[in-house]
Design a protein around this motif. Structure first.
Motif, PDB file in Angstrom:
ATOM      1  N   UNK A  82       0.734  -1.179   0.133  1.00 42.41           N
ATOM      2  CA  UNK A  82       0.113  -0.071  -0.059  1.00 42.41           C
ATOM      3  C   UNK A  82       0.912   1.182  -0.028  1.00 42.41           C
ATOM      4  N   UNK A  83       1.987   1.247   0.548  1.00 48.06           N
ATOM      5  CA  UNK A  83       2.872   2.308   0.648  1.00 48.06           C
ATOM      6  C   UNK A  83       3.477   2.418  -0.656  1.00 48.06           C
ATOM      7  N   UNK A  84       4.067   1.393  -1.303  1.00 50.98           N
ATOM      8  CA  UNK A  84       4.714   1.528  -2.455  1.00 50.98           C
ATOM      9  C   UNK A  84       3.751   2.014  -3.693  1.00 50.98           C
ATOM     10  N   UNK A  85       2.570   1.723  -3.405  1.00 49.43           N
ATOM     11  CA  UNK A  85       1.374   2.145  -4.548  1.00 49.43           C
ATOM     12  C   UNK A  85       1.302   3.608  -4.230  1.00 49.43           C
ATOM     13  N   UNK A  86       1.324   4.299  -3.251  1.00 49.68           N
ATOM     14  CA  UNK A  86       0.881   5.584  -2.830  1.00 49.68           C
ATOM     15  C   UNK A  86       2.107   6.620  -3.010  1.00 49.68           C
ATOM     16  N   UNK A  87       3.215   6.270  -2.763  1.00 52.29           N
ATOM     17  CA  UNK A  87       4.591   6.903  -3.017  1.00 52.29           C
ATOM     18  C   UNK A  87       4.903   7.668  -4.246  1.00 52.29           C
ATOM     19  N   UNK A  88       5.505   8.720  -4.382  1.00 56.79           N
ATOM     20  CA  UNK A  88       5.949   9.206  -5.590  1.00 56.79           C
ATOM     21  C   UNK A  88       6.883   8.247  -6.454  1.00 56.79           C
ATOM     22  N   UNK A  89       7.508   7.704  -5.634  1.00 52.08           N
ATOM     23  CA  UNK A  89       8.837   6.682  -6.087  1.00 52.08           C
ATOM     24  C   UNK A  89       8.882   5.294  -5.462  1.00 52.08           C
ATOM     25  N   UNK A  90       9.430   4.305  -5.879  1.00 48.54           N
ATOM     26  CA  UNK A  90       9.702   3.056  -5.046  1.00 48.54           C
ATOM     27  C   UNK A  90      10.973   2.393  -5.593  1.00 48.54           C
ATOM     28  N   UNK A  91      11.585   1.832  -4.782  1.00 50.05           N
ATOM     29  CA  UNK A  91      12.801   1.148  -4.834  1.00 50.05           C
ATOM     30  C   UNK A  91      12.442  -0.194  -4.232  1.00 50.05           C
ATOM     31  N   UNK A  92      12.460  -1.378  -4.972  1.00 46.89           N
ATOM     32  CA  UNK A  92      12.133  -2.629  -4.566  1.00 46.89           C
ATOM     33  C   UNK A  92      13.540  -3.337  -4.759  1.00 46.89           C
ATOM     34  N   UNK A  93      14.434  -3.018  -5.594  1.00 43.05           N
ATOM     35  CA  UNK A  93      15.555  -3.994  -5.810  1.00 43.05           C
ATOM     36  C   UNK A  93      16.899  -3.447  -5.628  1.00 43.05           C
ATOM     37  N   UNK A  94      17.174  -2.118  -5.752  1.00 42.01           N
ATOM     38  CA  UNK A  94      18.363  -1.592  -5.335  1.00 42.01           C
ATOM     39  C   UNK A  94      18.424  -1.106  -3.947  1.00 42.01           C
ATOM     40  N   UNK A  95      19.709  -0.805  -3.538  1.00 45.88           N
ATOM     41  CA  UNK A  95      20.068  -0.450  -2.109  1.00 45.88           C
ATOM     42  C   UNK A  95      19.613   1.092  -1.857  1.00 45.88           C
ATOM     43  N   UNK A  96      20.211   1.547  -0.799  1.00 46.84           N
ATOM     44  CA  UNK A  96      19.801   2.946  -0.413  1.00 46.84           C
ATOM     45  C   UNK A  96      20.710   3.938  -1.380  1.00 46.84           C
ATOM     46  N   UNK A  97      21.737   3.465  -2.038  1.00 46.02           N
ATOM     47  CA  UNK A  97      22.343   4.478  -3.221  1.00 46.02           C
ATOM     48  C   UNK A  97      21.571   4.757  -4.243  1.00 46.02           C
ATOM     49  N   UNK A  98      20.401   4.244  -4.565  1.00 49.60           N
ATOM     50  CA  UNK A  98      19.526   4.644  -5.461  1.00 49.60           C
ATOM     51  C   UNK A  98      19.118   5.952  -5.256  1.00 49.60           C
ATOM     52  N   UNK A  99      18.851   6.412  -3.993  1.00 50.79           N
ATOM     53  CA  UNK A  99      18.464   7.783  -3.693  1.00 50.79           C
ATOM     54  C   UNK A  99      19.344   8.616  -3.883  1.00 50.79           C
ATOM     55  N   UNK A 100      20.778   8.237  -4.086  1.00 47.95           N
ATOM     56  CA  UNK A 100      21.661   9.194  -4.541  1.00 47.95           C
ATOM     57  C   UNK A 100      21.681   9.310  -6.072  1.00 47.95           C
TER      58      UNK A 100
END
Length: 300
Positions: free
Chosen positions: A268-286
């Motif tokens: 439900x959170x993934x569906x509502x957020x602007x973006x979702x990261x399901x496979x990568x680690x936190x470096x994806x946010x960089x």
């Protein structure tokens, strides 16, 4: 006259599975159906496709093309992608565990407490009463077990230190904001490198937990309020802010941020957020902010 390229689609893979190949980048560009400007941020790990047109259509087209692959895509406006304020949830986001579940394991109640935690994070039950209920089960637990849990059971999510250190090195402000407890957020925020942390206070008497948590409880509304307070204090705009979390109590914060990322989140959170990261680690946010591999500091 050609339209300016005003959106960016960032393809990101887990560094342990570098699958953003030139072929994948070309196929994603073709799926967008518009002229794109391509830029490799980290070979095999992250690439940008800059384009004009309908962002939602492009997002759906790229996801359809990537179906079955372990590659995330984040589509956002190109302007203001570099953020100056980062707020992050702790449990199951910046660390791999739920601290309250680990505490419960010491009183033989991990299964019961984990079930309540899972239901609260999915949004099936309200966070605050669920927290009070779980904390009550921890009555008389020696406070010393916290150090043991942090030392032996808590693992930092890969990419987290690099994320926080790089944002800080580029003038950004970072805050760990958790529905968990100060006994954990203090040491963990320090270990990762956050400027500050905010969470709930477990009440203690004679070095044992009383089974109570100080009021008011820091939950969904408090996370949202923290984002707004820090944004105002720093004189920032909404588009300057980034937030990451995985549970229902993160949603208001994610929705208010310029970029709200559901990280390995409940459906439900993934569906509502602007973006979702399901496979990568936190470096994806960089990489979502356009950082290149050589700009990333303190690689985990």
């Amino acid at each position: 006259m050609a339209m300016p390229h005003n959106f960016v689609a960032t393809l990101v893979a887990n560094p342990l599975n570098p699958s953003v190949t030139d072929e994948v980048i070309a196929a994603a560009a073709k799926a967008i159906g518009h002229e794109t400007e391509r830029s490799v941020l980290a070979r095999g790990i992250a690439a940008d496709l800059i384009f004009s047109g309908d962002a939602k259509v492009a997002d759906h087209a790229i996801r359809a093309m990537l179906k079955g692959s372990e590659i995330d895509v984040i589509v956002q406006p190109l302007a203001h992608r570099r953020k100056r304020l980062f707020l992050a949830d702790m449990d199951s986001t910046m660390i791999g565990q739920e601290c309250i579940d680990e505490l419960a394991d010491f009183v033989g109640l991990k299964a019961e407490v984990s079930e309540i935690t899972e239901r609260a994070m999915r949004g099936e039950i309200a966070f605050e009463p669920a927290l009070r209920e779980r904390v009550s089960l921890l009555k008389n637990l020696p406070v010393g077990v916290v150090d043991e849990i942090i030392r032996e059971r808590i693992t930092l999510t890969p990419g987290g230190r690099a994320l926080v250190q790089t944002i800080r090195a580029n003038g950004g402000y970072t805050c760990l904001v958790s529905g968990g407890f100060t006994l954990f957020t203090g040491p963990i925020a320090s270990k990762i490198g956050f400027h500050e942390h905010r969470s709930n206070l477990l009440l203690i008497e004679a070095e044992r937990l009383t089974g109570e948590v100080a009021e008011p409880i820091l939950g969904k509304e408090a996370k949202l309020a923290t984002l707004k307070e820090l944004r105002d204090r720093l004189g920032l705009q909404k588009h300057d802010t980034l937030a990451a979390g995985d549970g229902a109590n993160d949603l208001a914060m994610l929705e208010e941020a310029g970029l709200g990322v559901a990280f390995h989140a409940k459906p439900a959170v993934a569906a509502a957020a602007h973006a979702r990261v399901e496979h990568a680690d936190l470096s994806a946010l960089l990489y979502a902010q356009g950082y290149r591999e050589e700009e990333v500091l303190g690689v985990d």
